[in-house]
Write an enzyme that holds these catalytic residues in place. Structure first.
Site, PDB file in Angstrom:
ATOM      1  CD  GLU A 192     -16.702  -2.380  -1.889  1.00  0.00           C
ATOM      2  OE1 GLU A 192     -17.141  -2.588  -3.003  1.00  0.00           O
ATOM      3  OE2 GLU A 192     -15.542  -2.657  -1.556  1.00  0.00           O
TER       4      GLU A 192
ATOM      5  CB  CYS B  27     -10.946  -3.174   5.879  1.00  0.00           C
ATOM      6  SG  CYS B  27     -10.256  -2.248   4.507  1.00  0.00           S
TER       7      CYS B  27
ATOM      8  CB  CYS C 208     -11.115   6.737  -4.466  1.00  0.00           C
ATOM      9  SG  CYS C 208      -9.504   7.438  -4.012  1.00  0.00           S
TER      10      CYS C 208
ATOM     11  CB  CYS D 160      -4.379   3.912  -7.583  1.00  0.00           C
ATOM     12  SG  CYS D 160      -3.855   5.180  -6.413  1.00  0.00           S
TER      13      CYS D 160
ATOM     14  CB  CYS E 281      -7.176   0.869  -6.744  1.00  0.00           C
ATOM     15  SG  CYS E 281      -8.392   1.005  -5.413  1.00  0.00           S
TER      16      CYS E 281
ATOM     17  CB  SER F 182      -0.502   3.268  -0.708  1.00  0.00           C
ATOM     18  OG  SER F 182      -1.483   2.702   0.128  1.00  0.00           O
ATOM     19  CG  LEU F 183       6.688   3.751  -1.447  1.00  0.00           C
ATOM     20  CD1 LEU F 183       7.662   3.840  -0.292  1.00  0.00           C
ATOM     21  CD2 LEU F 183       7.410   3.169  -2.648  1.00  0.00           C
TER      22      LEU F 183
ATOM     23  CB  CYS G 248      -9.753  -1.295  -2.136  1.00  0.00           C
ATOM     24  SG  CYS G 248     -10.204   0.417  -2.128  1.00  0.00           S
TER      25      CYS G 248
HETATM   26  N1  SAH Z   1      -6.334   5.601  -0.384  1.00  0.00           N
HETATM   27  C1  SAH Z   1      -5.673   4.928   0.683  1.00  0.00           C
HETATM   28  C2  SAH Z   1      -6.503   3.887   1.413  1.00  0.00           C
HETATM   29  C3  SAH Z   1      -7.347   2.958   0.569  1.00  0.00           C
HETATM   30  S1  SAH Z   1      -6.539   1.674  -0.346  1.00  0.00           S
HETATM   31  C4  SAH Z   1      -4.381   4.309   0.186  1.00  0.00           C
HETATM   32  O1  SAH Z   1      -4.199   4.234  -1.018  1.00  0.00           O
HETATM   33  O2  SAH Z   1      -3.547   3.932   1.002  1.00  0.00           O
HETATM   34  C5  SAH Z   1      -5.823   0.629   0.865  1.00  0.00           C
HETATM   35  C6  SAH Z   1      -4.744  -0.255   0.316  1.00  0.00           C
HETATM   36  O3  SAH Z   1      -5.274  -1.278  -0.533  1.00  0.00           O
HETATM   37  C7  SAH Z   1      -3.730   0.515  -0.517  1.00  0.00           C
HETATM   38  O4  SAH Z   1      -2.421   0.178  -0.142  1.00  0.00           O
HETATM   39  C8  SAH Z   1      -4.038   0.024  -1.914  1.00  0.00           C
HETATM   40  O5  SAH Z   1      -2.919   0.134  -2.714  1.00  0.00           O
HETATM   41  C9  SAH Z   1      -4.455  -1.413  -1.676  1.00  0.00           C
HETATM   42  N2  SAH Z   1      -5.205  -2.013  -2.775  1.00  0.00           N
HETATM   43  C10 SAH Z   1      -6.091  -1.439  -3.601  1.00  0.00           C
HETATM   44  N3  SAH Z   1      -6.569  -2.316  -4.490  1.00  0.00           N
HETATM   45  C11 SAH Z   1      -5.963  -3.500  -4.238  1.00  0.00           C
HETATM   46  C12 SAH Z   1      -6.041  -4.799  -4.820  1.00  0.00           C
HETATM   47  N4  SAH Z   1      -6.849  -5.053  -5.844  1.00  0.00           N
HETATM   48  N5  SAH Z   1      -5.276  -5.785  -4.281  1.00  0.00           N
HETATM   49  C13 SAH Z   1      -4.475  -5.538  -3.227  1.00  0.00           C
HETATM   50  N6  SAH Z   1      -4.374  -4.336  -2.623  1.00  0.00           N
HETATM   51  C14 SAH Z   1      -5.095  -3.318  -3.128  1.00  0.00           C
END
Ligand code: SAH
Length: 326
Positions: free
Chosen positions: A83, A97, A104, A108, A111, A201-202, A318
């Site tokens: 995507e 993006c 992945c 998480c 996600c 991503s914290l 994502c």
């Molecule tokens: N793996 C990497 C990059 C991909 S995710 C990372 O985790 O940083 C990119 C960002 O989108 C991350 O900060 C993730 O936490 C956020 N994200 C994922 N799913 C989401 C959702 N449903 N709503 C808002 N942000 C989301």
């Protein structure tokens, strides 16, 4: 297009070495096909059209949001889902993006991509072809690796793609790699010549909570990750952007904002609070809760912004489009 296959095909055809650059220059400026490359001999254009697919990706689905956001679902030649999103802002910014992996492996819990089966790393060409797809629609100037996958687990191909993004209109300073906190990758980006931005991503300052929502925290504990980010800042003299997705009743309380502020040196970090795009498992914090959280961070001297939500009506978070199609 597969740039390695292109190079070999041109070499086999006995073409001079500048041809590969010529073809790339057309593609990077948004040409729609080999036939549009009018300074190439017609016979060569036909030969390329037969031998080297113009894109390594085929478009499987595309959604257009009311706010101008375009989200595309592609398939690779071996049928993997990828995507990418074009975000259009009022100030004229056009931000992409991009995905670095199909699926992945990091699971998480909030996600949509994390809930999919992991496919594989994308090649540099498959990453670039996402950008070229949108470049054929219009000029683009920013890119973030915030699509599917963990870019630091595929850093060779991500950096190879980044090296060519300026030709497409996206400078390194306008390119950001977002990571869960994959320490070897952060250290490598700190040593890399390209001035690419780092986003972390914290999502939770508390270690137990962070491990719960991001299992990778057990492998790379937050304190070590933050130390790597400080090293990045020392090497690059660039801020590190912290992403914090706002989950109602999970990580959005007053004490949690205070704890986050205590953890982050305001000379190094800037915080971006992300309204959650619901994908099933959590509720997103409302605008008031997000604003209150931001105010606490600011009171503590940390710069914090709230991310503008784009494409909510087309499931632009994502992994959401691929998950809906699966
Ligand atoms: N793996 C990497 C990059 C991909 S995710 C990372 O985790 O940083 C990119 C960002 O989108 C991350 O900060 C993730 O936490 C956020 N994200 C994922 N799913 C989401 C959702 N449903 N709503 C808002 N942000 C989301």
């Amino acid at each position: 297009m597969d740039l390695e296959l292109l190079r070999r095909t041109l070499a086999d055809a006995g073409e001079p070495t500048f041809r590969a650059r010529q073809v790339w220059a057309w593609a990077a400026r948004g040409a729609g096909s080999y036939h549009a490359m009018t300074d190439l001999p017609a016979a060569l254009r036909a030969r390329l059209a037969d031998a080297v697919a113009f894109s390594t990706l085929t478009l499987a689905d595309e959604a257009h949001a009311k706010d101008g956001t375009v989200k595309s679902l592609f398939h690779t030649a071996d049928g993997r889902a990828v995507e990418a999103v074009l975000m259009r802002y009022r100030d004229g910014r056009r931000s992409l993006c991009l995905s670095s992996q199909s699926g992945c492996p990091l699971t998480c819990t909030f996600c949509a991509t994390g809930a999919m089966k992991f496919g594989r790393n994308l090649t540099a060409s498959e990453i670039l072809d996402q950008a070229l797809h949108f470049r054929r629609i219009e000029e683009v100037d920013h890119a973030v690796f915030m699509g599917m996958g963990e870019p630091m687990m595929n850093l060779d191909n991500v950096l190879a793609a980044c090296a060519r993004l300026p030709d497409v209109g996206i400078t390194h300073r306008r390119t950001a790699i977002s990571t869960v906190g994959w320490i070897p990758g952060i250290d490598r980006l700190a040593r890399c010549e390209m001035p690419i931005r780092l986003a972390l991503s914290l999502h939770a300052a508390d270690t137990a909570l962070r491990s719960q929502i991001m299992p990778v925290n057990d492998r790379y504990p937050l304190a070590d990750v933050l130390a790597a980010c400080v090293r990045f800042h020392e090497a690059k003299r660039r801020p590190v952007f912290v992403e914090y997705v706002m989950l109602a009743g999970v990580n959005d309380r007053y004490e949690q904002a205070v704890a986050l502020a205590e953890l982050l040196d305001p000379k190094v970090f800037k915080v971006n609070l992300i309204p959650y795009n619901p994908t099933g498992s959590y509720d997103g914090s409302g605008p008031d809760a997000i604003d209150a959280f931001r105010a606490v961070l600011e009171e503590q001297g940390l710069r914090a912004t709230v991310r503008l939500t784009r494409g909510r009506d087309i499931a632009a978070a994502c992994g959401q489009l691929a998950a809906a199609r699966a």
